[in-house]
Enzyme design. Sequence first.
Site, PDB file in Angstrom:
ATOM      1  N   ARG A 105      11.762  34.350  -8.316  1.00 36.56           N
ATOM      2  CA  ARG A 105      11.976  35.142  -9.522  1.00 36.56           C
ATOM      3  C   ARG A 105      12.150  36.627  -9.188  1.00 36.56           C
ATOM      4  O   ARG A 105      12.888  37.350  -9.861  1.00 36.56           O
ATOM      5  CB  ARG A 105      10.788  34.903 -10.454  1.00 36.56           C
ATOM      6  CG  ARG A 105      10.685  35.732 -11.699  1.00 36.56           C
ATOM      7  CD  ARG A 105      11.725  35.359 -12.717  1.00 36.56           C
ATOM      8  NE  ARG A 105      11.629  36.270 -13.860  1.00 36.56           N
ATOM      9  CZ  ARG A 105      12.073  37.507 -13.858  1.00 36.56           C
ATOM     10  NH1 ARG A 105      12.652  38.024 -12.782  1.00 36.56           N
ATOM     11  NH2 ARG A 105      11.957  38.271 -14.922  1.00 36.56           N
TER      12      ARG A 105
ATOM     13  N   ARG B 112       5.787  29.730 -13.573  1.00 41.26           N
ATOM     14  CA  ARG B 112       4.844  30.707 -13.030  1.00 41.26           C
ATOM     15  C   ARG B 112       3.594  30.152 -12.380  1.00 41.26           C
ATOM     16  O   ARG B 112       2.872  30.888 -11.717  1.00 41.26           O
ATOM     17  CB  ARG B 112       4.450  31.703 -14.130  1.00 41.26           C
ATOM     18  CG  ARG B 112       5.579  32.647 -14.465  1.00 41.26           C
ATOM     19  CD  ARG B 112       5.341  33.341 -15.769  1.00 41.26           C
ATOM     20  NE  ARG B 112       5.309  32.363 -16.844  1.00 41.26           N
ATOM     21  CZ  ARG B 112       5.175  32.673 -18.134  1.00 41.26           C
ATOM     22  NH1 ARG B 112       5.006  33.927 -18.493  1.00 41.26           N
ATOM     23  NH2 ARG B 112       5.181  31.731 -19.047  1.00 41.26           N
TER      24      ARG B 112
ATOM     25  N   ARG C 166       8.133  22.258 -18.633  1.00 40.38           N
ATOM     26  CA  ARG C 166       7.913  23.534 -17.945  1.00 40.38           C
ATOM     27  C   ARG C 166       7.335  23.309 -16.544  1.00 40.38           C
ATOM     28  O   ARG C 166       6.460  24.052 -16.085  1.00 40.38           O
ATOM     29  CB  ARG C 166       6.986  24.456 -18.759  1.00 40.38           C
ATOM     30  CG  ARG C 166       7.426  24.649 -20.210  1.00 40.38           C
ATOM     31  CD  ARG C 166       8.695  25.480 -20.342  1.00 40.38           C
ATOM     32  NE  ARG C 166       8.525  26.860 -19.978  1.00 40.38           N
ATOM     33  CZ  ARG C 166       8.262  27.844 -20.837  1.00 40.38           C
ATOM     34  NH1 ARG C 166       8.132  27.594 -22.102  1.00 40.38           N
ATOM     35  NH2 ARG C 166       8.149  29.074 -20.417  1.00 40.38           N
TER      36      ARG C 166
HETATM   37  O1  CP3 Z   1      10.741  22.999 -18.087  1.00 38.04           O
HETATM   38  C1  CP3 Z   1      11.222  23.683 -17.140  1.00 38.04           C
HETATM   39  O2  CP3 Z   1      10.645  23.792 -16.059  1.00 38.04           O
HETATM   40  C2  CP3 Z   1      12.612  24.290 -17.328  1.00 38.04           C
HETATM   41  C3  CP3 Z   1      12.655  25.624 -17.781  1.00 38.04           C
HETATM   42  C4  CP3 Z   1      12.295  26.036 -19.204  1.00 38.04           C
HETATM   43  C5  CP3 Z   1      11.964  27.401 -19.505  1.00 38.04           C
HETATM   44  N1  CP3 Z   1      11.841  27.511 -20.861  1.00 38.04           N
HETATM   45  C6  CP3 Z   1      11.817  28.488 -18.507  1.00 38.04           C
HETATM   46  C7  CP3 Z   1      11.043  29.697 -18.867  1.00 38.04           C
HETATM   47  C8  CP3 Z   1      12.301  25.345 -20.412  1.00 38.04           C
HETATM   48  C9  CP3 Z   1      12.535  23.859 -20.674  1.00 38.04           C
HETATM   49  C10 CP3 Z   1      12.024  26.284 -21.456  1.00 38.04           C
HETATM   50  C11 CP3 Z   1      11.994  25.928 -22.883  1.00 38.04           C
HETATM   51  C12 CP3 Z   1      11.578  26.935 -23.867  1.00 38.04           C
HETATM   52  N2  CP3 Z   1      11.824  28.283 -23.854  1.00 38.04           N
HETATM   53  C13 CP3 Z   1      10.922  26.625 -25.092  1.00 38.04           C
HETATM   54  C14 CP3 Z   1      10.573  25.240 -25.571  1.00 38.04           C
HETATM   55  C15 CP3 Z   1       9.332  24.700 -24.940  1.00 38.04           C
HETATM   56  C16 CP3 Z   1       8.058  25.370 -25.336  1.00 38.04           C
HETATM   57  O3  CP3 Z   1       7.389  25.889 -24.446  1.00 38.04           O
HETATM   58  O4  CP3 Z   1       7.712  25.327 -26.533  1.00 38.04           O
HETATM   59  C17 CP3 Z   1      10.708  27.845 -25.781  1.00 38.04           C
HETATM   60  C18 CP3 Z   1      10.031  28.004 -27.111  1.00 38.04           C
HETATM   61  C19 CP3 Z   1      11.299  28.879 -24.993  1.00 38.04           C
HETATM   62  C20 CP3 Z   1      11.399  30.336 -25.327  1.00 38.04           C
HETATM   63  C21 CP3 Z   1      10.644  31.162 -24.347  1.00 38.04           C
HETATM   64  N3  CP3 Z   1      11.046  31.389 -23.043  1.00 38.04           N
HETATM   65  C22 CP3 Z   1       9.428  31.852 -24.558  1.00 38.04           C
HETATM   66  C23 CP3 Z   1       8.639  31.837 -25.870  1.00 38.04           C
HETATM   67  C24 CP3 Z   1       9.123  32.511 -23.359  1.00 38.04           C
HETATM   68  C25 CP3 Z   1       7.982  33.464 -23.099  1.00 38.04           C
HETATM   69  C26 CP3 Z   1       6.665  32.807 -23.096  1.00 38.04           C
HETATM   70  C27 CP3 Z   1       6.487  31.898 -21.918  1.00 38.04           C
HETATM   71  O5  CP3 Z   1       6.169  30.714 -22.113  1.00 38.04           O
HETATM   72  O6  CP3 Z   1       6.678  32.367 -20.809  1.00 38.04           O
HETATM   73  C28 CP3 Z   1      10.125  32.166 -22.411  1.00 38.04           C
HETATM   74  C29 CP3 Z   1      10.210  32.611 -20.977  1.00 38.04           C
HETATM   75  C30 CP3 Z   1      10.339  31.537 -19.936  1.00 38.04           C
HETATM   76  N4  CP3 Z   1      11.137  30.439 -20.019  1.00 38.04           N
HETATM   77  C31 CP3 Z   1       9.700  31.540 -18.667  1.00 38.04           C
HETATM   78  C32 CP3 Z   1      10.125  30.401 -17.995  1.00 38.04           C
HETATM   79  C33 CP3 Z   1       9.782  29.973 -16.598  1.00 38.04           C
HETATM   80  C34 CP3 Z   1       8.766  32.634 -18.163  1.00 38.04           C
HETATM   81  C35 CP3 Z   1       9.528  33.870 -17.826  1.00 38.04           C
HETATM   82  C36 CP3 Z   1       9.359  34.370 -16.407  1.00 38.04           C
HETATM   83  O7  CP3 Z   1       9.255  33.578 -15.453  1.00 38.04           O
HETATM   84  O8  CP3 Z   1       9.339  35.605 -16.233  1.00 38.04           O
END
Ligand code: CP3
Length: 347
Positions: free
Chosen positions: A40, A31, A27
């Site tokens: 975004r 944010r 990640r």
């Molecule tokens: O690593 C990176 O920089 C690449 C991007 C990436 C995102 N999600 C962008 C994202 C990666 C590799 C993920 C993986 C992901 N997504 C996982 C596995 C890793 C982990 O954290 O356990 C999971 C479970 C998800 C599902 C997911 N996506 C959730 C539960 C959420 C909301 C909670 C949160 O952490 O924000 C997301 C949204 C998300 N995915 C955001 C980003 C940057 C935030 C949304 C936004 O910017 O408005």
Amino acid sequence: MPGGQSKPLLRALGGEKPERPPWWLMRQAGRYLPEYHALRAQAPSFVDFCLNPLLATEATLQPVRRFGMDAAIVFADILLVPRALGQRVTFGEDGPLLEAIEESGGVAGLHQRDLSGLAPVYETVRRSRTELSPEIALIGFAGSPWTVATYMVEGGASRDFLRVKAWAYRDPSGFTALIELIADATVLYLSGQIVAGADVVQLFDSWAGILSESGFERWVIAPTRRITAALKQAFPTVPVIGFPRGAGLFYERYAAESGVDVVGIDSAVPLSFARERLQGCVAVQGNLDPVALLVGGAALQQEVQQIRAALADGPFIFNLGHGVLPQTPPEHVAQLAKLLAEPVAPA
Ligand code: CP3
């Protein structure tokens, strides 16, 4: 250099022992970066953002440009796969929301083959690979079938995973159909990313740590092996990283049996265990506590030092034990980059 490989991350996986470990952060886009917020704001929804190759490429490049990681990870989300399978997926203030699939209906409502909704991600991979310098590895990714299934069945994040675990116990063959559907879609999706230019792929199994031994075998190891076997056949030289977060005592079997080349370890995995029981079999990636990065300063320095002292002699990629927290000051990531550029001090 062997095979003409110029990427430090791939060289470390090829058995070379670098002076400083290759690094990237799960990640690493997102944010905690002000430039991410500005980007975004240009898309109406998070899904639109992920599926806009221009914006997603820029998000992929932002952290590498600022901090000089050895790898970029394609900007996307693990929940794009359920969406491509026909499930409704949105992201609200409190995280993802899916139209939960019912145990009684099984996988009937999902379409098996049409993954055309994922094509914009391949375009993001192509554009990112073109823009990145050749020394930087590009990582493609997907969720692992178990973790993706938890979101598909629970309809979002969960505390107790009651629905998905109950389905797996009550109707293992129906649940296997769901897991194999996701696994096969994941093979196609990761293959598409590799063909488009991903150098490495990672499977995020964020909820691997909530299963019993038989569940871990059946819903984590078996589908991971199904995916690695198919990928290895088509792309034998592309390393696969598996991250079974929270796997605890099952990490050793995961390393031996899942077919991955690199095992991502969470921050609770003892460094001596990782060195003695995992590094003989696979490369290890991890495992700085994201809170130590959030805090920075001496605490960060001490944790980084310990991880490097324990793991840098074996095949190793430095990373966090889970994703960067949104409250993390970017300056602390800069501090980490500086620490990792220094040779490790004698223990
Ligand atoms: O690593 C990176 O920089 C690449 C991007 C990436 C995102 N999600 C962008 C994202 C990666 C590799 C993920 C993986 C992901 N997504 C996982 C596995 C890793 C982990 O954290 O356990 C999971 C479970 C998800 C599902 C997911 N996506 C959730 C539960 C959420 C909301 C909670 C949160 O952490 O924000 C997301 C949204 C998300 N995915 C955001 C980003 C940057 C935030 C949304 C936004 O910017 O408005």
